[in-house]
Structure formats: C-alpha cells, structure tokens
Motif scaffolding. Structure first.
Motif, PDB file in Angstrom:
ATOM      1  N   TYR A 288       0.875  -1.180   0.000  1.00 18.38           N
ATOM      2  CA  TYR A 288       0.000   0.000   0.000  1.00 18.38           C
ATOM      3  C   TYR A 288       0.908   1.224   0.000  1.00 18.38           C
ATOM      4  O   TYR A 288       1.823   1.328   0.816  1.00 18.38           O
ATOM      5  CB  TYR A 288      -0.889  -0.003   1.240  1.00 18.38           C
ATOM      6  CG  TYR A 288      -1.827   1.186   1.341  1.00 18.38           C
ATOM      7  CD1 TYR A 288      -3.152   1.089   0.919  1.00 18.38           C
ATOM      8  CD2 TYR A 288      -1.394   2.403   1.864  1.00 18.38           C
ATOM      9  CE1 TYR A 288      -4.012   2.170   1.017  1.00 18.38           C
ATOM     10  CE2 TYR A 288      -2.252   3.490   1.968  1.00 18.38           C
ATOM     11  CZ  TYR A 288      -3.553   3.373   1.535  1.00 18.38           C
ATOM     12  OH  TYR A 288      -4.412   4.452   1.632  1.00 18.38           O
ATOM     13  N   TYR A 333      -9.867   5.375   2.063  1.00 13.82           N
ATOM     14  CA  TYR A 333      -9.710   4.805   0.740  1.00 13.82           C
ATOM     15  C   TYR A 333     -10.296   3.394   0.710  1.00 13.82           C
ATOM     16  O   TYR A 333     -10.141   2.635   1.671  1.00 13.82           O
ATOM     17  CB  TYR A 333      -8.234   4.716   0.350  1.00 13.82           C
ATOM     18  CG  TYR A 333      -7.614   6.020  -0.075  1.00 13.82           C
ATOM     19  CD1 TYR A 333      -7.844   6.541  -1.347  1.00 13.82           C
ATOM     20  CD2 TYR A 333      -6.776   6.720   0.787  1.00 13.82           C
ATOM     21  CE1 TYR A 333      -7.260   7.731  -1.750  1.00 13.82           C
ATOM     22  CE2 TYR A 333      -6.181   7.915   0.389  1.00 13.82           C
ATOM     23  CZ  TYR A 333      -6.432   8.421  -0.881  1.00 13.82           C
ATOM     24  OH  TYR A 333      -5.858   9.598  -1.283  1.00 13.82           O
ATOM     25  N   VAL A 335      -9.857  -0.262  -1.001  1.00  9.79           N
ATOM     26  CA  VAL A 335      -8.894  -1.078  -1.736  1.00  9.79           C
ATOM     27  C   VAL A 335      -9.475  -2.470  -1.915  1.00  9.79           C
ATOM     28  O   VAL A 335     -10.281  -2.927  -1.100  1.00  9.79           O
ATOM     29  CB  VAL A 335      -7.518  -1.160  -1.031  1.00  9.79           C
ATOM     30  CG1 VAL A 335      -6.923   0.229  -0.822  1.00  9.79           C
ATOM     31  CG2 VAL A 335      -7.611  -1.904   0.288  1.00  9.79           C
ATOM     32  N   LYS A 374      -6.238   2.526  -5.023  1.00 14.44           N
ATOM     33  CA  LYS A 374      -6.909   3.279  -3.971  1.00 14.44           C
ATOM     34  C   LYS A 374      -8.024   4.142  -4.570  1.00 14.44           C
ATOM     35  O   LYS A 374      -7.792   4.848  -5.544  1.00 14.44           O
ATOM     36  CB  LYS A 374      -5.903   4.189  -3.239  1.00 14.44           C
ATOM     37  CG  LYS A 374      -4.755   3.446  -2.599  1.00 14.44           C
ATOM     38  CD  LYS A 374      -3.584   4.369  -2.245  1.00 14.44           C
ATOM     39  CE  LYS A 374      -3.945   5.440  -1.256  1.00 14.44           C
ATOM     40  NZ  LYS A 374      -2.750   6.211  -0.806  1.00 14.44           N
TER      41      LYS A 374
END
Length: 430
Positions: A288, A333, A335, A374
């Motif tokens: 990430y 975000y 994901v 993201k």
C-alpha cells in the motif's frame, strides 16, 4: 453539550449531495482524573476511547466497540509545553524517555450505544485487558531487544519498569463468539482476547518471542520477522476481519525502518497482511502506497513519515476501507486485494538481505510490483465539523460509517467526538 450537527453541502457536480454528518458527543464526561507536575501545572486527563472502532454483523444496529491505547503518554519533546517542566529535567533519566503520568492505566475495550437522535453516544461497557489469570495489564512498554523501544518515566521523571505483558492497543474486531482480535503498535503484534478481557494469545514477529518472557499469557511467533524493523511507535494500528470471519487483515502504520531510519522517513511503501484465522498463517502480503504529505489539506507538510495508517475496516472478503491520516487530516480509501495487486508474500521482499529494500524502492513497476489501487471515499478536509486524529471506523447496518477520534487522553485539550457519516459511495458485500 454541542448541538446535533448535520451538514449537507454540494459536491463538485451539482446533481450530487455531499455526505450527511451527525456529530455525537459522550452522554457523560470521559474523565480520567488530573495530575500535578513539579512545575505546579495541573493537567486534567480524559479517557481516550477512540483508537479504533468496530461493529460486527451480529451486533445490535446501534452498538459499536472501541479500544483505548496505552494511556496518557507524553513525548519528551512535548514535556515543557504540556507539563511546564523542561525536558532537560523531567527526561534527565533517559534520553529515549516517554512520560506516563497515569502508569497504572489498563488499555480497555469499550462498548458504545449510538444515539444520533440526541447527538450522543453512551458507554455501556468497559473491559480492561488482563493476563490469563485476570490481572489488569498496563501500557508501559515491553522490554524489547530486537525492535527499538523507549524508557517509561513517571510524572516526576523517575524510571518505571518495562513490562513484558504491556500492550499498546490500536485496532479491534469482535467475533460472533464474543472474543476480540486487537492490533498492537509497540511490538508490533496482534492479540486474541476473551470476552472478559483476558489475553488468550499474542502473536509477535518471528525471533522476538523471548522479549515477552513472563508476559502472563501465551506468546506465539507468527508474524514475519521483518516487522520488528518497524520505526518506534509506528507498528500496527489496524485490524479487520472478513464477513465470514475466515481472514484477519492488518497493516503496518508506516513503512518499516528497513534497512534504517532514513528509509522509513522517505518511504511510501507499507505492508498489508492477510492472515488465515484458523491456522494463524499469513497467507498474503500486499504493498500500500501512502499519499504525498502535501495532499493532507488541513496540515500539509514535506515529511513523508507524517501520513500513516490507523484503521482497516472490511467491506467484504478482500475489500477494505483504509484510514490514512496525518495529525490533522483523515482520508478513507477503498482497496480491493483481488484487483490486480501483487502478492509479495515469501518473495525476496521478505528477505532482510534484499537491496534495495521494498521501503527503498521508488520504482515498483520496475521491481515487478503492482501496489493496491486506492479509491478515495472521504476526506475530513471537506468537513470542518470533523475532529482531528480520526482513528476508528465502524460500518453500520444501513451502510453509514461511525467514525471516532483519538483524543490522546486530552493531553492537549482535545476531547472524544463521534461522527455518523451517511451518503458515502461505498457498499458492503458477502
């Protein structure tokens, strides 16, 4: 008490409305007590309950669970501003000291009942973390020799004993059987906790188990050894679980200090772990990438180490909300681990001898790595009623989110505030 606040603003496209936000305050004061320092300054502490939040599908619709961290603590660099005592005096006993004015505080799980109609939340349960035989633990740092650590000091600057059982709780999920899994920042580690707060097991990085001898509960070396290279106070702050409770997810708060602190200061690449709960095996590891620190609009900076991960929340199996924040700005975000990101588990990126390390690698494409994609769903900079240091996220039954801040036990005057946010572009599955 602050009145119920509902904000409805326009998005960039006129046809769409922004999220609706309801502000919740505690129905009774979260008071911990006060401490008088040698300067004569008295500091009143609150109970900081908002280091993480969770609501399971088996929980009542108006209930959320939160957890506190290690208790009030003051960095020596903040000593003069908060205590009125110069750093040179209160931290004279340890160059790497941290002040614990309420050293007996036990990290605690809290049950909250949300009441948006009245603009409050009620604390209905408080479960202190305990050793296997029922003794409350504290947050006074473990005697680490593999990972870096600090020296705890009391309000007068005297050295306190480190504690092998101590926990810095920062992430939480609750299972259908009433037990909890907690993410822990200091070791770093994850813990399985009984419904009454007894620690059933603590999972630490390989090669570090001896540092927890005498902890008072079982310790298992089940996390990758490389995690012990976390920078001090930047370990694990997150915990999520798939809807079927098969998988746990956690992420390092920041990139590792791998191979050194300079790498941590400059890196954007942090690691997300997927863990099979039945076997406690790590079965996936993903990259990430943290945002540019200039993009956090309430407190932009040039320090790449300022953005960090403080929460994960599962929207479905392998679909997560990631809370990425600075001290002043919080972003959420979405994901998806299934959307083409590279699983780097058991690759050369887990080998301590690899150079450049993952943390030093600026060209992930050239390294053959696709990081997690993201999608931004919330930015607190768009909402002036949002407090700083939002750290907890729970998904409510109607798809709304409950957010809560970490007020750091009120050491700088902040107090706990909750938000219910409706109208975000997210969906739960499974």
């Amino acid at each position: 008490m602050r009145a119920l606040a509902v904000a409805v603003l326009l998005l960039a496209t006129p046809a769409a409305a922004s999220p609706q936000i309801v502000v919740l305050e505690p129905s009774t004061p979260l008071t911990l007590g006060s401490v008088t320092f040698e300067s004569g300054r008295q500091v009143a502490f609150s109970i900081g309950i908002g280091s993480a939040a969770f609501r399971g599908r088996h929980d009542p619709p108006d209930v959320a669970w939160t957890v506190s961290d290690r208790g009030p603590n003051i960095a020596c660099t903040q000593a003069l501003a908060i205590t009125g005592v110069p750093r040179e005096r209160i931290c004279a006993a340890a160059n790497n000291g941290r002040i614990y004015p309420v050293p007996a505080y036990a990290p605690t799980i809290y049950g909250l009942r949300l009441d948006p109609e009245r603009g409050v939340f009620h604390v209905f349960d408080a479960i202190a973390l305990k050793t296997a035989d029922g003794r409350p633990i504290d947050g006074l740092l473990n005697p680490l020799t593999v990972a870096t650590t600090e020296t705890p000091l009391d309000a007068r600057g005297r050295v306190l004993a480190q504690n092998a059982s101590a926990v810095d709780a920062e992430g939480i999920v609750r299972l259908a059987d009433g037990t909890f899994w907690i993410g822990e920042e200091n070791a770093p580690s994850i813990l399985h906790v009984a419904a009454d707060g007894r620690i059933l097991m603590r999972i630490v990085p390989a090669g570090t188990g001896a540092d927890f001898a005498g902890a008072g509960y079982p310790v298992f070396e089940g996390l990758p050894a490389l995690l012990a290279r976390r920078f001090t106070n930047r370990g694990i702050e997150s915990m999520a679980i798939s809807p079927d409770e098969r998988f746990l997810y956690t992420m390092l708060q920041n990139p590792l200090a791998n191979p050194d602190a300079r790498a941590y200061q400059q890196a954007k690449n942090t690691r997300l772990l997927k863990i099979e709960r039945a076997t406690l095996r790590v079965v996936g590891q993903y990259v990430y990438q943290l945002d540019d620190p200039q993009s956090f609009r309430k407190d932009p900076s040039n320090r790449q180490s300022d953005p960090r991960i403080s929460e994960l929340t599962a929207l479905g199996t392998d679909r997560l909300l990631v809370l990425e924040r600075t001290d002043g700005t919080t972003k959420l975000y979405e994901v998806d681990l299934r959307a083409g990101a590279t699983d780097i588990l058991a690759s050369r990126w887990d080998d301590a001898a690899t150079r450049p390390t993952l943390e030093q690698s600026n060209d992930l494409v050239g390294a053959g790595i696709t990081p997690l994609g993201k999608r931004l769903v919330f930015d607190s900079a768009d909402h002036p009623q949002a407090p700083t240091k939002l750290e907890g996220v729970a998904v409510l039954p109607d798809g709304a989110l409950f957010l809560i801040n970490d007020d750091d036990f009120g050491i700088t005057g902040e107090r706990t505030v909750g938000l219910i946010v409706r109208g975000l572009d997210i969906r739960t599955t499974d």
